[in-house]
Design a protein around this motif. Structure first.
Motif, mmCIF file in Angstrom:
data_model
loop_
_atom_site.group_PDB
_atom_site.id
_atom_site.type_symbol
_atom_site.label_atom_id
_atom_site.label_comp_id
_atom_site.label_asym_id
_atom_site.label_seq_id
_atom_site.Cartn_x
_atom_site.Cartn_y
_atom_site.Cartn_z
ATOM 1 N N GLY A 1 0.784 -1.227 0.000
ATOM 2 C CA GLY A 1 0.000 0.000 0.000
ATOM 3 C C GLY A 1 0.809 1.267 0.000
ATOM 4 N N ARG A 2 2.147 1.147 -0.159
ATOM 5 C CA ARG A 2 2.996 2.330 -0.156
ATOM 6 C C ARG A 2 3.792 2.410 -1.453
ATOM 7 N N GLY A 3 4.325 3.595 -1.709
ATOM 8 C CA GLY A 3 5.104 3.795 -2.912
ATOM 9 C C GLY A 3 4.392 4.707 -3.886
ATOM 10 N N ARG A 4 4.778 4.622 -5.150
ATOM 11 C CA ARG A 4 4.184 5.464 -6.189
ATOM 12 C C ARG A 4 3.811 4.584 -7.379
ATOM 13 N N VAL A 5 2.629 4.802 -7.901
ATOM 14 C CA VAL A 5 2.164 4.009 -9.040
ATOM 15 C C VAL A 5 3.021 4.337 -10.256
ATOM 16 N N THR A 6 3.636 3.322 -10.845
ATOM 17 C CA THR A 6 4.467 3.522 -12.041
ATOM 18 C C THR A 6 3.790 3.009 -13.310
ATOM 19 N N SER A 7 2.764 2.172 -13.144
ATOM 20 C CA SER A 7 2.015 1.715 -14.319
ATOM 21 C C SER A 7 0.641 1.243 -13.891
ATOM 22 N N VAL A 8 -0.292 1.316 -14.819
ATOM 23 C CA VAL A 8 -1.661 0.819 -14.615
ATOM 24 C C VAL A 8 -1.953 -0.188 -15.714
ATOM 25 N N GLN A 9 -2.398 -1.379 -15.327
ATOM 26 C CA GLN A 9 -2.755 -2.403 -16.303
ATOM 27 C C GLN A 9 -4.258 -2.355 -16.579
ATOM 28 N N LEU A 10 -4.608 -2.495 -17.836
ATOM 29 C CA LEU A 10 -6.005 -2.433 -18.256
ATOM 30 C C LEU A 10 -6.365 -3.652 -19.088
ATOM 31 N N ASP A 11 -7.568 -4.155 -18.897
ATOM 32 C CA ASP A 11 -8.166 -5.107 -19.820
ATOM 33 C C ASP A 11 -9.128 -4.322 -20.701
ATOM 34 N N VAL A 12 -8.920 -4.387 -21.995
ATOM 35 C CA VAL A 12 -9.716 -3.587 -22.938
ATOM 36 C C VAL A 12 -10.343 -4.512 -23.974
ATOM 37 N N ALA A 13 -11.585 -4.280 -24.306
ATOM 38 C CA ALA A 13 -12.284 -5.047 -25.332
ATOM 39 C C ALA A 13 -12.922 -4.098 -26.328
ATOM 40 N N ALA A 14 -12.962 -4.516 -27.580
ATOM 41 C CA ALA A 14 -13.585 -3.716 -28.636
ATOM 42 C C ALA A 14 -14.444 -4.611 -29.510
ATOM 43 N N VAL A 15 -15.618 -4.144 -29.853
ATOM 44 C CA VAL A 15 -16.505 -4.866 -30.764
ATOM 45 C C VAL A 15 -17.264 -3.836 -31.580
ATOM 46 N N GLY A 16 -17.515 -4.143 -32.845
ATOM 47 C CA GLY A 16 -18.190 -3.161 -33.681
ATOM 48 C C GLY A 16 -18.938 -3.789 -34.820
ATOM 49 N N LYS A 17 -19.535 -2.936 -35.614
ATOM 50 C CA LYS A 17 -20.295 -3.392 -36.765
ATOM 51 C C LYS A 17 -19.336 -3.982 -37.796
ATOM 52 N N GLY A 18 -19.482 -5.268 -38.066
ATOM 53 C CA GLY A 18 -18.656 -5.897 -39.088
ATOM 54 C C GLY A 18 -17.397 -6.551 -38.576
ATOM 55 N N PHE A 19 -17.118 -6.511 -37.272
ATOM 56 C CA PHE A 19 -15.952 -7.243 -36.786
ATOM 57 C C PHE A 19 -16.217 -7.830 -35.395
ATOM 58 N N GLN A 20 -15.530 -8.935 -35.144
ATOM 59 C CA GLN A 20 -15.731 -9.711 -33.928
ATOM 60 C C GLN A 20 -15.087 -9.043 -32.722
ATOM 61 N N ARG A 21 -15.610 -9.346 -31.586
ATOM 62 C CA ARG A 21 -15.067 -8.814 -30.339
ATOM 63 C C ARG A 21 -13.613 -9.243 -30.165
ATOM 64 N N ARG A 22 -12.748 -8.273 -29.820
ATOM 65 C CA ARG A 22 -11.338 -8.550 -29.560
ATOM 66 C C ARG A 22 -10.977 -7.993 -28.188
ATOM 67 N N THR A 23 -10.112 -8.685 -27.491
ATOM 68 C CA THR A 23 -9.700 -8.261 -26.165
ATOM 69 C C THR A 23 -8.180 -8.216 -26.082
ATOM 70 N N GLY A 24 -7.677 -7.416 -25.175
ATOM 71 C CA GLY A 24 -6.237 -7.328 -24.973
ATOM 72 C C GLY A 24 -5.918 -6.746 -23.619
ATOM 73 N N ARG A 25 -4.785 -7.145 -23.066
ATOM 74 C CA ARG A 25 -4.298 -6.536 -21.820
ATOM 75 C C ARG A 25 -3.161 -5.599 -22.170
ATOM 76 N N MET A 26 -3.208 -4.407 -21.595
ATOM 77 C CA MET A 26 -2.229 -3.372 -21.903
ATOM 78 C C MET A 26 -1.932 -2.576 -20.645
ATOM 79 N N GLU A 27 -0.936 -1.715 -20.718
ATOM 80 C CA GLU A 27 -0.604 -0.891 -19.566
ATOM 81 C C GLU A 27 -0.233 0.510 -20.006
#
Length: 269
Positions: free
Chosen positions: A213-239
């Motif tokens: 619980g101490r220190g300084r945040v140096t990165s944030v990890q995200l789970d991101v998903a995208a889906v749209g008209k004409g293409f399948q849902r895609r997911t990825g983990r990024m920071e």
């Protein structure tokens, strides 16, 4: 001659009067029972001396024009960016919105943010955003949708915060037509907008830099998903990681297509 001052005065409209005029024009667009768009909704919104716009889908050249996004998000999208003339729904963390602002303005585009007074512009500058290219309308009151329609006339990326509201299809129809005819991108968030061309969902997956619980945040990890008209849902983990005093986006895992229909990402707390 005595009528000239009177005539000139009556042609000057206040901002409130212009918004009211725009509301009446939008309300006059009839709903179609078969679910299709009105034949010429953009005609009712443009000045009378403006030429008929070419629809954004009319030519191959126009459909290939894209707005840049952070590279890991681009890996989730068919052509690596946001197609001009579309409506995008973004939900979850604000990190995606900030990344879009930074990518567009750092590459010379202009953006506007409507109805989001607490959006972290400091985080945007740390990612390379050019604040001189961002217009802020923090409190549009009940005119947020109309303001978005006006700004789509000349702003590449318009982010519209709905503050939990649901926009009816009849009210949204003219704004969608505006985005398509002008070739700019409308991003809607924090509310309901039916039938967007693209949905981007995200949630925080973890942090780096904290110990007990101490220190300084140096990165944030995200789970991101995208889906749209004409293409399948895609997911990825990024920071989003701090490197040499700036924040950069990095992919942690390759983007993958959803083999089955997974449950939507849970809303970030």
């Amino acid at each position: 001659m005595s009528q000239q001052p009177h005539s000139s005065a009556t042609t000057v409209l206040t901002k409130a009067e212009k918004l009211e005029q725009l509301r009446r024009k939008m309300a006059s667009i009839p709903a179609r029972s078969d679910g299709t768009e009105p034949a010429t909704p953009s005609v009712m919104l443009r000045p009378v001396d403006e030429r008929e716009p070419t629809p954004i889908v009319a030519t191959a050249q126009s459909t290939l024009r894209m707005l840049p996004v952070p590279p890991p998000i681009g890996e989730l999208l068919p052509r690596g960016g946001l197609a001009r003339g579309t409506v995008v729904s973004v939900s979850g963390t604000n990190s995606v919105l900030i990344g879009l602002l930074a990518s567009v303005t750092a590459n010379g585009g202009h953006a506007a943010v409507i109805g989001m007074p607490t959006l972290g512009l400091l985080a945007a500058t740390e990612q390379g955003a050019d604040l001189s290219r961002i217009a802020l309308i923090p409190e549009p009151r009940d005119s947020a949708v109309e303001v978005a329609a006006i700004l789509l006339d000349g702003i590449d990326l318009v982010i519209l915060g709905l503050s939990g509201a649901a926009v009816t299809p009849s009210r949204a129809r003219a704004v969608v037509a505006r985005a398509r005819s002008k070739g700019n991108v409308l991003v809607v968030t924090h509310g309901q907008w039916d039938g967007p061309d693209l949905r981007i969902e995200s949630r925080v997956a973890g942090y780096s830099g904290l110990t007990a619980g101490r220190g300084r945040v140096t990165s944030v990890q995200l789970d991101v998903a995208a889906v749209g008209k004409g293409f399948q849902r895609r997911t990825g983990r990024m920071e989003i990681r701090e490197e040499a005093g700036v924040s950069v986006w990095r992919a942690i895992a390759p983007a993958v297509d959803a083999a089955h229909k997974p449950a939507p990402l849970k809303k970030a707390l």
